[in-house]
Design a protein around this motif. Sequence first.
Motif, mmCIF file in Angstrom:
data_model
loop_
_atom_site.group_PDB
_atom_site.id
_atom_site.type_symbol
_atom_site.label_atom_id
_atom_site.label_comp_id
_atom_site.label_asym_id
_atom_site.label_seq_id
_atom_site.Cartn_x
_atom_site.Cartn_y
_atom_site.Cartn_z
ATOM 1 N N PHE A 13 28.531 51.226 35.289
ATOM 2 C CA PHE A 13 27.890 51.796 36.479
ATOM 3 C C PHE A 13 28.350 51.099 37.755
ATOM 4 O O PHE A 13 28.505 51.738 38.806
ATOM 5 C CB PHE A 13 26.365 51.739 36.333
ATOM 6 N N ILE A 14 28.591 49.803 37.666
ATOM 7 C CA ILE A 14 29.114 49.092 38.838
ATOM 8 C C ILE A 14 30.503 49.613 39.194
ATOM 9 O O ILE A 14 30.853 49.779 40.367
ATOM 10 C CB ILE A 14 29.145 47.577 38.573
ATOM 11 N N GLY A 15 31.318 49.877 38.169
ATOM 12 C CA GLY A 15 32.641 50.437 38.417
ATOM 13 C C GLY A 15 32.568 51.768 39.144
ATOM 14 O O GLY A 15 33.382 52.056 40.024
ATOM 15 N N ALA A 35 34.860 50.323 28.920
ATOM 16 C CA ALA A 35 33.968 49.220 29.294
ATOM 17 C C ALA A 35 33.604 48.400 28.066
ATOM 18 O O ALA A 35 33.604 47.157 28.099
ATOM 19 C CB ALA A 35 32.711 49.765 29.964
ATOM 20 N N LEU A 36 33.312 49.076 26.967
ATOM 21 C CA LEU A 36 32.964 48.379 25.731
ATOM 22 C C LEU A 36 34.168 47.587 25.200
ATOM 23 O O LEU A 36 34.025 46.440 24.765
ATOM 24 C CB LEU A 36 32.491 49.382 24.682
ATOM 25 N N ALA A 37 35.354 48.187 25.270
ATOM 26 C CA ALA A 37 36.560 47.497 24.819
ATOM 27 C C ALA A 37 36.853 46.275 25.683
ATOM 28 O O ALA A 37 37.278 45.227 25.179
ATOM 29 C CB ALA A 37 37.747 48.459 24.839
ATOM 30 N N SER A 38 36.601 46.391 26.986
ATOM 31 C CA SER A 38 36.834 45.265 27.891
ATOM 32 C C SER A 38 35.917 44.102 27.554
ATOM 33 O O SER A 38 36.349 42.946 27.493
ATOM 34 C CB SER A 38 36.616 45.707 29.348
ATOM 35 N N PHE A 39 34.624 44.389 27.318
ATOM 36 C CA PHE A 39 33.691 43.316 27.005
ATOM 37 C C PHE A 39 33.881 42.779 25.597
ATOM 38 O O PHE A 39 33.595 41.608 25.341
ATOM 39 C CB PHE A 39 32.247 43.774 27.235
ATOM 40 N N VAL A 63 44.628 40.050 35.166
ATOM 41 C CA VAL A 63 43.254 40.186 34.673
ATOM 42 C C VAL A 63 43.148 41.323 33.659
ATOM 43 O O VAL A 63 42.309 41.293 32.750
ATOM 44 C CB VAL A 63 42.297 40.433 35.865
ATOM 45 N N MET A 64 44.023 42.316 33.779
ATOM 46 C CA MET A 64 43.921 43.500 32.920
ATOM 47 C C MET A 64 44.692 43.358 31.606
ATOM 48 O O MET A 64 44.649 44.273 30.777
ATOM 49 C CB MET A 64 44.446 44.724 33.672
ATOM 50 N N GLU A 65 45.405 42.277 31.417
ATOM 51 C CA GLU A 65 46.200 42.123 30.188
ATOM 52 C C GLU A 65 45.313 42.265 28.949
ATOM 53 O O GLU A 65 44.213 41.730 28.890
ATOM 54 C CB GLU A 65 46.888 40.751 30.166
ATOM 55 N N GLY A 66 45.830 42.995 27.961
ATOM 56 C CA GLY A 66 45.093 43.214 26.730
ATOM 57 C C GLY A 66 44.174 44.415 26.773
ATOM 58 O O GLY A 66 43.514 44.733 25.776
ATOM 59 N N LEU A 67 44.121 45.106 27.932
ATOM 60 C CA LEU A 67 43.224 46.249 28.089
ATOM 61 C C LEU A 67 44.020 47.536 28.275
ATOM 62 O O LEU A 67 45.209 47.517 28.611
ATOM 63 C CB LEU A 67 42.284 46.019 29.280
ATOM 64 N N GLU A 68 43.357 48.659 28.097
ATOM 65 C CA GLU A 68 44.020 49.956 28.184
ATOM 66 C C GLU A 68 44.602 50.211 29.567
ATOM 67 O O GLU A 68 45.693 50.801 29.701
ATOM 68 C CB GLU A 68 43.021 51.062 27.820
ATOM 69 N N ALA A 69 43.912 49.778 30.609
ATOM 70 C CA ALA A 69 44.410 49.991 31.972
ATOM 71 C C ALA A 69 45.749 49.301 32.177
ATOM 72 O O ALA A 69 46.645 49.838 32.846
ATOM 73 C CB ALA A 69 43.386 49.476 32.984
ATOM 74 N N ILE A 73 40.632 47.037 40.178
ATOM 75 C CA ILE A 73 40.548 46.509 38.816
ATOM 76 C C ILE A 73 39.290 46.985 38.092
ATOM 77 O O ILE A 73 39.362 47.580 37.014
ATOM 78 C CB ILE A 73 40.618 44.973 38.833
ATOM 79 N N SER A 74 38.114 46.719 38.633
ATOM 80 C CA SER A 74 36.869 47.086 37.937
ATOM 81 C C SER A 74 36.750 48.579 37.665
ATOM 82 O O SER A 74 36.408 48.983 36.543
ATOM 83 C CB SER A 74 35.658 46.584 38.729
ATOM 84 N N PRO A 75 37.021 49.454 38.644
ATOM 85 C CA PRO A 75 36.934 50.879 38.337
ATOM 86 C C PRO A 75 37.902 51.321 37.237
ATOM 87 O O PRO A 75 37.633 52.315 36.545
ATOM 88 C CB PRO A 75 37.282 51.555 39.674
ATOM 89 N N ASN A 76 38.990 50.593 37.053
ATOM 90 C CA ASN A 76 39.961 50.970 36.024
ATOM 91 C C ASN A 76 39.634 50.387 34.657
ATOM 92 O O ASN A 76 39.763 51.069 33.643
ATOM 93 C CB ASN A 76 41.374 50.564 36.451
ATOM 94 N N VAL A 77 39.236 49.129 34.592
ATOM 95 C CA VAL A 77 38.962 48.538 33.274
ATOM 96 C C VAL A 77 37.608 48.963 32.723
ATOM 97 O O VAL A 77 37.373 48.869 31.515
ATOM 98 C CB VAL A 77 39.071 46.996 33.308
#
Length: 318
Positions: free
Chosen positions: A221-223, A190-194, A276-282, A179-183
Amino acid sequence: MAAACSGWRCLGQLPWRLRAAGQAAGMGLLRAQSRGYCVPFGTGRYARARALKGSRMLVGAAFALGGTFGLFQTLQYPLQAQEHLAEQQAAEQLNDSSVIISAVKTYLISRKKSLEEIVSFYPPMKAVNERGKEVTEYGNKYWLMLDEMETQHVYPIKEARVEEMKWRKWADDWLVHLISPNVYRTPREALASFDYIVREGKFGTVEGFFAKYVGAVAMFFIGKRLKSRHQLQDNVREDLYKAANDWVKAVGKHRPFMGGSQPNLADLAVYGVLRVMEGLEAYDDMMTHTKIQPWYHRMEKAIGEAEVTNWQLLQPLY
């Protein structure tokens, strides 16, 4: 951290509490004097001066007494509450979501055991992971602790129990790490997710600004670190697509859910991770490039119907 925050809150409230306690005591004394319950010492100017001086001393004493009592109560209550909370958390707190799900599901099926007894069937064990860090693991965390008759009712097909455990573990050990590496795959994502997190979380202007921009940079960077740690492909979307199609293949064409006509705990585990990824590009990319969309929509419908049923059951009878 909770104890420290509580301590700061208490210290911040001390001036107000001291004033409130002192003012309450002082006002009580003044009301008593105005109603004639306090008799002045003698009459005349000297007597009135003595009475006024005595009143001021009494008011000062009352303020001091009230303040001392307020300080005592302010410090005593949080300490007792923190001790009680610490004892309660030490006895009851569970941090592993899979253990919680297994325990609650067991309790809902088998009402012959208390929840405390059921939780004892999942003993915590200290272990060292591949990075040399000590972690807490729980034995049997993917098992439902049922007797033979209950097991037969929940798992009429013997292989169903093993299959459910296998894919619950897969969701914990593999799917969740995608999840994190993708979103947070790119700075833009990353900016869109936050931006989505801040908007849905109803942050204030200042808090939202820092959460959005600082959080996006940190998670980008964590991703990347997680991508390296879990040895994902350069294009992490490919791992996500493969995982989604592996799940669809495991469910098969002849049943709507892995649990058959109704979702089982493996269905819920996978759905919970992907949601968790709903609403995001991933999420949009996954729906477009994999075959998971029909199953996902069936899960949404099944969960929505269950929520309506539960809401109706909780309504009072008139």
